[in-house]
Design an enzyme around this catalytic site. Structure first.
Site, PDB file in Angstrom:
ATOM      1  N   ASP A 305       0.838  -1.190   0.000  1.00 47.26           N
ATOM      2  CA  ASP A 305       0.000   0.000   0.000  1.00 47.26           C
ATOM      3  C   ASP A 305       0.874   1.242   0.000  1.00 47.26           C
ATOM      4  O   ASP A 305       1.915   1.270   0.667  1.00 47.26           O
ATOM      5  CB  ASP A 305      -0.886   0.034   1.243  1.00 47.26           C
ATOM      6  N   ASP A 342     -11.417  21.535  10.469  1.00 47.19           N
ATOM      7  CA  ASP A 342     -10.952  20.294   9.836  1.00 47.19           C
ATOM      8  C   ASP A 342      -9.926  19.633  10.747  1.00 47.19           C
ATOM      9  O   ASP A 342      -8.794  20.093  10.860  1.00 47.19           O
ATOM     10  CB  ASP A 342     -10.334  20.624   8.468  1.00 47.19           C
ATOM     11  N   GLN A 378     -20.017  13.042  -0.519  1.00 46.34           N
ATOM     12  CA  GLN A 378     -20.778  13.463  -1.696  1.00 46.34           C
ATOM     13  C   GLN A 378     -20.229  14.757  -2.305  1.00 46.34           C
ATOM     14  O   GLN A 378     -20.009  14.861  -3.510  1.00 46.34           O
ATOM     15  CB  GLN A 378     -22.267  13.649  -1.338  1.00 46.34           C
ATOM     16  N   ARG A 380     -17.265  16.247  -1.365  1.00 46.06           N
ATOM     17  CA  ARG A 380     -15.798  16.215  -1.389  1.00 46.06           C
ATOM     18  C   ARG A 380     -15.222  17.614  -1.143  1.00 46.06           C
ATOM     19  O   ARG A 380     -14.202  17.992  -1.691  1.00 46.06           O
ATOM     20  CB  ARG A 380     -15.292  15.641  -2.711  1.00 46.06           C
TER      21      ARG A 380
END
Length: 680
Positions: A305, A342, A378, A380
């Site tokens: 990853d 945020d 939805q 973003r």
């Protein structure tokens, strides 16, 4: 793992050694020893020599030499048993610590509603739902179906830092025996008593459920074949001695047989396999079988990853690129306002950059009565509304759609900045105020230091590295080039991962990968080595053949190294075992026939004193070398990331040539000691 346990750290305390000595005698039981054909043959020969010694004693013959041979043959078997018992003893010490974590607890089993009944954890079955509150021990393995809590997993992982477990996502799996520190969760039990993760760990580390791997079985067959060949060779010496008039006793022929068969690797083979799994366990990785550890040693393709493995995982804001007519200060202020609510690492890094680079205070939004708009999958986007002004921050295409609704589009210079950041492997976030884009924030996903050099070492070993990422191909290509991986899979889906693994396997390659989510389960099950994260879902842990208790994706590289070390140790000690037979030929063969054929004295290149001391020295060395090699079998041959040819040359030089030379020196020293103490 279990860092408080001395055995887990690699030390053998007195209790472990004492128990191993006792087990060495228990393993003399032929019903246990027959699984090791080489040592079983040595035990049979030791019994025969004991019979010969008793017979000679009763007949009044020279029985002391035969008795000495018998004692050293029994010691040879005991030393081989001790190596295996010591390796198992370390696992049993770890299992004891795990049992303490599996203490009996009570469970709050839920009915149809929120009412619960307190029952013993042993009465829980698959499908039961239990309420676990702060201070409670999680009564069994399961999935969090409701709630979020901080969990102490130190009883299993050895790490004191608590972890978050919550319903949904890839961090919903919980392990029985761990403890909830805060809040509450509802857990759906996924394992019956006796089948839990801790139960499986205890069985595996004890070695009780350890099955021989295909390579181990193949090597056992080879050793058995060599034993039969030498048995036939020694058997033919008896009629040859009668024909030539030489006097060769059955006890001496028995000693010759034991010295020629591969007793060294026969005594250490099982210990090497057990110790390999133990070394992996010390890295907090639980292998569900020895086959998985061996497969790790043969892996030649690694699927890794990007986030958290190749890169640090936390993207950091490094630069503000303003649009034409907009100052960097203006862009930074808008970016900070849109990021104050945020709490992601990216959002915090934006606020930090504006404070450090532009000296903007964080309290401006509070004085302006701001309304924060959270990020959603939805839209973003995230942002803030302040006194009629809307500020949004998000992906370029999301901001473009947002502006289209206001009759505007992204300007050419903003689009160019977005494409340039993507080419560099970064993540562009566009900031818009009202109906215009102010500029772009450059988020950089930092490649881990030293990872490029590590991939270069893997390449030398013939291992191909493939980066797996959900990024677009442009960004993925930039990160792949910076990290130095051989290939990459961009915009990866579960189906794409599975397809890629099957493609490599169809070409005869062995593939390893890591994963933690339910969507990783098909690929983990398909991979030859699937390392599931302990923090991941139950489906991922059941699909993989290894579980990383630390949930560290980079552990895959260490897993491969441990697997290769196991194979190298087995191969090196097998080479040493076969090579050290040569010196025994020069010791015993002349001793058998020198009276009849004096010319054979030329083969006595070690200058051994007498025929008896030569035979006894070879037998003693054959026994003691097992003891000297036990630490190497348990610790493993030092691993170096070299190519196959370089490793072969190095091991042939050290263990091939070393196995050839060491016995000459050892047998000669023992012979000198025997003469000195009057047993020569």
């Amino acid at each position: 793992m279990l860092s408080s346990n001395k055995a887990a750290k690699g030390g053998e305390g007195p209790s472990v050694i004492g128990q191993a000595i006792k087990e060495s005698f228990v393993k003399l039981n032929p019903r246990m020893l027959w699984r090791n054909p080489v040592m079983f043959v040595v035990e049979v020969v030791a019994l025969l020599c004991a019979y010969f010694a008793i017979r000679d004693m009763v007949a009044g013959g020279d029985w002391t030499f035969t008795l000495q041979l018998t004692l050293w043959l029994w010691l040879t078997v005991l030393f081989g048993n001790f190596a295996e018992a010591l390796a198992e003893g370390r696992g049993k010490a770890q299992a004891e610590s795990l049992r303490k974590a599996r203490s009996e607890s009570k469970a709050k089993r839920l009915g149809e509603g929120k009412d619960f009944t307190v029952v013993s954890a042993s009465k829980l079955r698959k499908g039961d739902r239990v309420l676990v509150e702060a201070g409670d021990v999680i009564p069994g393995d399961g999935e969090v179906v409701e709630g979020i809590a901080s969990v102490d997993e130190s009883a299993v992982t050895g790490e004191s830092a608590p972890v978050i477990r919550e319903s949904g996502g890839d961090r919903s799996s919980v392990t029985g025996g761990t403890k909830v520190l805060s809040d509450w969760i509802i857990v759906r039990i996924t394992a019956n008593p006796g089948e839990t993760f801790l139960d499986r760990m205890i069985g595996l580390v004890e070695g009780a459920k350890r099955q021989k791997t295909p390579n181990e079985i193949a090597l056992n067959i080879l050793l058995l074949g060599l034993t039969i060949v030498f048995l036939l060779a020694v058997a033919t010496l008896a009629p040859f001695a009668i024909y030539s008039g030489a006097q060769v006793s059955a006890s001496v022929l028995s000693a010759l047989l034991v010295c020629l068969i591969p007793t060294t690797i026969g005594g250490l083979l099982s210990a090497i396999g057990i110790a390999g799994m133990d070394r992996l366990l010390k890295k907090n990785v639980l292998a569900m079988s020895g086959r998985a550890v061996e497969a790790a040693g043969d892996v030649d393709v690694l699927l890794l990853d990007k986030t958290g493995t190749i890169t640090l995982g936390n993207r950091v804001a490094t630069e503000f690129i303003p649009a034409t007519g907009v100052s960097a200060q203006q862009l930074a202020e808008a970016a900070q306002l849109s990021s104050l609510a945020d709490e992601t690492p990216e959002g915090r890094s934006i606020v930090t950059l504006t404070c450090e680079k532009f000296g903007i205070k964080e309290n401006k939004a509070k004085t302006l009565h701001a309304t924060f708009v959270p990020f959603t999958a939805q839209t973003r986007m995230s942002g803030v509304d302040i006194e009629g002004i809307s500020i949004r921050k998000g992906a370029a295409d999301a901001i473009d759609r947002y502006l289209q609704a206001k009759g505007q589009r992204l300007s050419g210079d903003v689009i160019a900045a977005v494409e340039e950041i993507a080419k560099k492997g970064g993540t562009p976030l566009v900031v818009a105020e009202g109906n215009r884009a102010l500029g772009v924030i450059y988020l950089k996903d930092v490649v881990k230091g030293g990872i490029r050099e590590r991939f270069a070492q893997l390449r030398k070993m013939g291992i191909k590295t493939v980066m797996i990422t959900g990024d677009n191909p442009l960004t993925a290509a930039a990160i792949a080039a910076e990290a130095g991986v051989d290939d990459f899979l961009a915009e990866a889906t579960p189906e794409a991962k599975l397809k890629l693994i099957r493609e490599y396997q169809s070409k005869g390659r062995l593939v390893a990968m890591t994963g933690d989510g339910t969507n990783d389960a098909p690929a983990l099950a398909q991979a030859d080595v699937g390392v599931a994260m302990n923090s991941g879902t139950q489906a991922a842990k059941e699909a993989g053949n290894m579980v990383d208790m630390d949930s560290n994706p980079t552990k895959l590289l260490e897993v491969v190294e441990v697997g290769k070390q196991l194979l190298m140790t087995r191969g090196s000690l097998t080479t040493f075992s076969i090579a050290n037979d040569v010196a025994k030929y020069f010791a015993i063969i002349p001793a058998l026939f020198i009276a009849t054929y004096p010319q054979l004295g030329l083969l006595n290149i070690m200058g051994l004193a007498t025929a008896k001391s030569a035979i006894m020295s070879a037998v003693i060395f054959n026994a003691l070398i097992i003891v000297f090699l036990i630490p190497l079998a348990l610790k493993g041959v030092a691993y170096r990331p070299l190519g196959a040819n370089a490793l072969l040359r190095r091991n042939l030089l050290i263990y091939g040539l070393g196995g050839l030379v060491a016995p000459f020196i050892g047998i000669k020293l023992i012979d000198m000691i025997l003469v000195m103490i009057g047993l020569g």
